[in-house]
Write an enzyme that holds these catalytic residues in place. Structure first.
Site, PDB file in Angstrom:
ATOM      1  N   HIS A  28       0.550  -0.901  -0.112  1.00 14.31           N
ATOM      2  CA  HIS A  28       0.098   0.120   0.059  1.00 14.31           C
ATOM      3  C   HIS A  28       0.619   1.258  -0.147  1.00 14.31           C
ATOM      4  O   HIS A  28       1.308   1.597  -1.339  1.00 14.31           O
ATOM      5  CB  HIS A  28      -0.825  -0.467   1.242  1.00 14.31           C
ATOM      6  CG  HIS A  28      -2.351   0.842   0.917  1.00 14.31           C
ATOM      7  ND1 HIS A  28      -2.182   1.770   0.633  1.00 14.31           N
ATOM      8  CD2 HIS A  28      -2.900   0.696   2.050  1.00 14.31           C
ATOM      9  CE1 HIS A  28      -3.108   2.433   0.359  1.00 14.31           C
ATOM     10  NE2 HIS A  28      -3.885   2.162   1.705  1.00 14.31           N
ATOM     11  N   HIS A  37      -2.719  -1.477 -11.069  1.00 15.67           N
ATOM     12  CA  HIS A  37      -3.711  -1.277  -9.339  1.00 15.67           C
ATOM     13  C   HIS A  37      -4.553  -2.039  -9.671  1.00 15.67           C
ATOM     14  O   HIS A  37      -4.624  -2.872 -11.009  1.00 15.67           O
ATOM     15  CB  HIS A  37      -3.987   0.328  -9.960  1.00 15.67           C
ATOM     16  CG  HIS A  37      -4.039   1.138  -8.867  1.00 15.67           C
ATOM     17  ND1 HIS A  37      -5.634   1.095  -8.880  1.00 15.67           N
ATOM     18  CD2 HIS A  37      -3.170   1.625  -7.633  1.00 15.67           C
ATOM     19  CE1 HIS A  37      -6.338   1.534  -7.687  1.00 15.67           C
ATOM     20  NE2 HIS A  37      -4.458   2.065  -7.447  1.00 15.67           N
ATOM     21  N   ASP A  72       2.766   5.346  -7.294  1.00 22.19           N
ATOM     22  CA  ASP A  72       4.455   5.228  -7.074  1.00 22.19           C
ATOM     23  C   ASP A  72       5.373   5.560  -7.642  1.00 22.19           C
ATOM     24  O   ASP A  72       6.399   5.003  -7.469  1.00 22.19           O
ATOM     25  CB  ASP A  72       4.057   4.117  -5.708  1.00 22.19           C
ATOM     26  CG  ASP A  72       3.110   4.642  -5.043  1.00 22.19           C
ATOM     27  OD1 ASP A  72       3.389   5.622  -3.865  1.00 22.19           O
ATOM     28  OD2 ASP A  72       2.743   3.154  -4.618  1.00 22.19           O
TER      29      ASP A  72
HETATM   30  N1  CMC Z   1       4.323  -6.396 -12.760  1.00 23.56           N
HETATM   31  C1  CMC Z   1       4.865  -7.437 -13.231  1.00 23.56           C
HETATM   32  N2  CMC Z   1       3.403  -8.018 -13.409  1.00 23.56           N
HETATM   33  C2  CMC Z   1       2.460  -7.042 -13.029  1.00 23.56           C
HETATM   34  C3  CMC Z   1       2.650  -6.342 -12.401  1.00 23.56           C
HETATM   35  C4  CMC Z   1       4.046  -5.699 -11.435  1.00 23.56           C
HETATM   36  N3  CMC Z   1       3.610  -4.351 -11.703  1.00 23.56           N
HETATM   37  N4  CMC Z   1       1.010  -6.313 -11.496  1.00 23.56           N
HETATM   38  C5  CMC Z   1       0.162  -7.058 -12.065  1.00 23.56           C
HETATM   39  N5  CMC Z   1       1.474  -8.162 -12.980  1.00 23.56           N
HETATM   40  C6  CMC Z   1       0.496  -9.165 -13.698  1.00 23.56           C
HETATM   41  C7  CMC Z   1       0.343 -10.743 -12.907  1.00 23.56           C
HETATM   42  O1  CMC Z   1       1.030 -10.887 -12.396  1.00 23.56           O
HETATM   43  C8  CMC Z   1      -0.591 -10.662 -13.617  1.00 23.56           C
HETATM   44  O2  CMC Z   1      -0.484 -11.884 -14.617  1.00 23.56           O
HETATM   45  P1  CMC Z   1      -1.136 -13.078 -14.744  1.00 23.56           P
HETATM   46  O3  CMC Z   1      -2.668 -12.779 -15.306  1.00 23.56           O
HETATM   47  O4  CMC Z   1       0.208 -13.383 -15.984  1.00 23.56           O
HETATM   48  O5  CMC Z   1      -0.834 -13.971 -13.118  1.00 23.56           O
HETATM   49  C9  CMC Z   1      -1.340 -10.039 -13.720  1.00 23.56           C
HETATM   50  O6  CMC Z   1      -0.684  -8.748 -14.005  1.00 23.56           O
HETATM   51  C10 CMC Z   1      -3.325  -9.140 -12.717  1.00 23.56           C
HETATM   52  O7  CMC Z   1      -2.283  -9.292 -11.728  1.00 23.56           O
HETATM   53  P2  CMC Z   1      -3.093  -8.939  -9.854  1.00 23.56           P
HETATM   54  O8  CMC Z   1      -1.640  -9.349  -9.535  1.00 23.56           O
HETATM   55  O9  CMC Z   1      -3.849 -10.231 -10.021  1.00 23.56           O
HETATM   56  O10 CMC Z   1      -3.486  -7.632  -9.866  1.00 23.56           O
HETATM   57  P3  CMC Z   1      -4.018  -6.498  -8.935  1.00 23.56           P
HETATM   58  O11 CMC Z   1      -5.351  -5.899  -8.953  1.00 23.56           O
HETATM   59  O12 CMC Z   1      -3.976  -7.732  -7.740  1.00 23.56           O
HETATM   60  O13 CMC Z   1      -2.651  -6.463  -7.828  1.00 23.56           O
HETATM   61  C11 CMC Z   1      -1.063  -4.545  -7.672  1.00 23.56           C
HETATM   62  C12 CMC Z   1      -2.240  -4.801  -8.016  1.00 23.56           C
HETATM   63  C13 CMC Z   1      -0.792  -2.941  -7.196  1.00 23.56           C
HETATM   64  C14 CMC Z   1      -0.746  -5.187  -6.172  1.00 23.56           C
HETATM   65  C15 CMC Z   1      -0.231  -5.180  -8.180  1.00 23.56           C
HETATM   66  O14 CMC Z   1      -0.042  -4.834  -9.518  1.00 23.56           O
HETATM   67  C16 CMC Z   1       1.466  -4.813  -7.983  1.00 23.56           C
HETATM   68  O15 CMC Z   1       2.293  -6.066  -7.347  1.00 23.56           O
HETATM   69  N6  CMC Z   1       2.018  -3.982  -8.519  1.00 23.56           N
HETATM   70  C17 CMC Z   1       2.853  -3.627  -8.549  1.00 23.56           C
HETATM   71  C18 CMC Z   1       3.229  -2.888  -6.624  1.00 23.56           C
HETATM   72  C19 CMC Z   1       2.484  -1.639  -6.847  1.00 23.56           C
HETATM   73  O16 CMC Z   1       3.032  -0.786  -7.129  1.00 23.56           O
HETATM   74  N7  CMC Z   1       1.764  -0.954  -6.057  1.00 23.56           N
HETATM   75  C20 CMC Z   1       1.010   0.386  -5.336  1.00 23.56           C
HETATM   76  C21 CMC Z   1      -0.550   0.302  -5.682  1.00 23.56           C
HETATM   77  S1  CMC Z   1      -0.985   1.925  -5.814  1.00 23.56           S
HETATM   78  C22 CMC Z   1      -0.601   2.612  -3.970  1.00 23.56           C
HETATM   79  C23 CMC Z   1      -1.654   2.304  -3.324  1.00 23.56           C
HETATM   80  O17 CMC Z   1      -3.248   2.758  -4.011  1.00 23.56           O
HETATM   81  O18 CMC Z   1      -1.346   2.495  -2.090  1.00 23.56           O
END
Ligand code: CMC
Length: 427
Positions: free
Chosen positions: A267, A306, A362
């Site tokens: 987060h 996101h 971020d």
């Molecule tokens: N890099 C590479 N692959 C990614 C990334 C990434 N940053 N984010 C998602 N994916 C891929 C993931 O591997 C999955 O692929 P597949 O369908 O082949 O398994 C697909 O995209 C969907 O990902 P998810 O994990 O199901 O998506 P989510 O909605 O649960 O996660 C997230 C959202 C923000 C946790 C994730 O995108 C992430 O880990 N990003 C990097 C961390 C980050 O920058 N966080 C800040 C969020 S903004 C600030 C806040 O609101 O707190």
């Protein structure tokens, strides 16, 4: 004709008409669906609330597909360009932009409440020299609850307004004290002439200058960053604020819990992770290999993707613009070129395009904070200062919502059935 959803239960052949309001059905309307009248009835299962609205809100609107973010109807881009953090906080709390008189009296009120009780300084001295400033912030906000026992009167409208002003005014002072504690320098008392952000910079950075004059470019950039972070509807920390507040805990205790939720690396800690990632990559020529590793599942591209935005995060666009203004003042952060190259490649690459992964808030904020001289451990603290008006606005909305009760999710029990206790000598 009212919209309904028709559900046929294959077990009984019965049909149910479930009313649809605002594009949603009420989970409680599913309870009537049962095979045996003595059954509990149907529940919905939604780990991590992926598809469950927990409240009705009039504070913040997000359209994740279109990359839209609005506070009380105002587009974030317009607020970032024309508003200030204090004015945006007023807007979030009250629903309308203030008149000039209202803004002046809000500013005066925040000034009046920016000081901390002297015992807070003693309390903070108890932390080790290397204590994480976010740990100090959340513990100290919790401790404030003991300084203001009147905060327990959460249904007293006038008293509540005082606690709200105290929180918004005191969180920056606590944050600055936490920072000064970590560098072993004396605390700087708040000053009313400088405004909330200028005063925050003074409490952080002032040494012996008199009078202290904040750099206007950095002051404005920080003001904009606080506006961008001020609210983001029902995210993890805001849900924590509402959930704790639903037990009628006082707002200091609730906000300490919200700050604790923000502390986590998924987060409020992601900006710190972006900076570490950029430093590990080091130079532009290493970017293609890093992207290849991410695509092979070896780590994530931090600052991308996101849960809600499936388009460019509108806050990232504003931050990128601010980054250039800050770098003109501080000199370019050498990691900017690495970030730009990562973004260029990722926005063209099939892996990221097909998954709709775009830069989030971020991706660039850490670069700005670092250029301003902040240590990475301060990044989540800065996020918390910005988010405080949002947390408090959502808490106030929850208190006034007749439909809300103590937050208490259900579970699907999959553990053991009843069994008899086995004495120790038989185990
Ligand atoms: N890099 C590479 N692959 C990614 C990334 C990434 N940053 N984010 C998602 N994916 C891929 C993931 O591997 C999955 O692929 P597949 O369908 O082949 O398994 C697909 O995209 C969907 O990902 P998810 O994990 O199901 O998506 P989510 O909605 O649960 O996660 C997230 C959202 C923000 C946790 C994730 O995108 C992430 O880990 N990003 C990097 C961390 C980050 O920058 N966080 C800040 C969020 S903004 C600030 C806040 O609101 O707190």
């Amino acid at each position: 004709m009212p919209e309904t959803l028709t559900i046929t239960d294959n077990r009984t052949g019965k049909q149910y008409e479930i009313p649809i309001t605002h594009g949603t059905i009420r989970a409680l309307d599913l309870r009537q669906i049962k095979v045996d009248p003595n059954e509990f009835g149907m529940m919905s299962y939604d780990p991590a609330y992926l598809n469950t609205a927990s409240c009705q809100s009039r504070v913040t609107f997000i359209d994740g597909d279109k990359g839209i973010l609005r506070y009380r109807g105002y587009p974030i881009e317009q607020l970032a360009e024309h508003s200030t953090f204090i004015e945006t906080a007023y807007l979030l709390l009250n629903g309308e932009l203030p008149s000039a008189t209202e803004l002046k009296s809000w500013e005066d009120e925040l000034n009046r409440h920016s000081m901390l009780h002297e015992n807070i300084k003693k309390f903070m001295e108890g932390f080790r020299y290397d204590a994480h400033p976010m740990g100090i912030l959340l513990s100290t906000v919790g401790a404030l609850s003991t300084f203001y026992p009147d905060a327990k009167q959460i249904f007293d409208k006038d008293g509540r307004a005082i606690q709200v002003a105290r929180l918004i005014a005191k969180v920056p002072t606590i944050a600055a004290y936490a920072y000064r504690h970590s560098i072993g320098q004396p605390y700087v008392y708040p000053e009313s002439e400088l405004g909330l952000v200028g005063n925050f910079l003074s409490m952080l950075l002032r040494r012996v200058e008199s009078p202290y004059k904040p750099n206007p470019i950095l002051e404005r950039a920080l003001d904009v960053l606080f506006i961008l972070h001020a609210d983001h509807e029902q995210n993890c920390s805001t849900s924590a604020m509402r959930s704790i507040g639903s037990s009628q805990a006082d707002p200091f205790a609730s906000l300490a819990g919200a700050a604790a939720a923000l502390y986590g690396p998924l987060h409020g800690g992601a900006n710190e992770a972006v900076l570490r990632m950029l430093a590990t990559i080091g130079t532009v020529d290493k970017v293609p290999n890093f992207v290849k590793q991410v695509k092979n599942g070896e780590g994530r591209l931090m600052g991308f993707g996101h849960r809600v935005y499936k388009a460019y995060d509108p806050r990232a666009t504003v931050i990128k613009d601010q980054a250039y203004r800050v770098f003109e003042e501080t000199g370019k952060n050498p990691l900017l070129d690495v970030a730009l190259e990562l973004e260029r490649i990722a926005l063209e690459d099939e892996y990221f395009v097909s998954r709709r992964l775009y830069p989030n808030v971020d991706f660039y904020s850490g670069l700005i904070y670092e250029a301003m001289g902040f240590k990475p451990s301060m990044f989540p603290v800065l996020f918390a200062i910005g988010r405080t008006p949002g947390w408090v606005s959502q808490w106030l909305e929850m208190l006034g919502d007749k439909e809300q009760k103590i937050a208490r999710p259900r579970q699907i029990y999959l553990g053991e059935n009843e069994r008899d206790y086995v004495s120790l000598d038989k185990r």
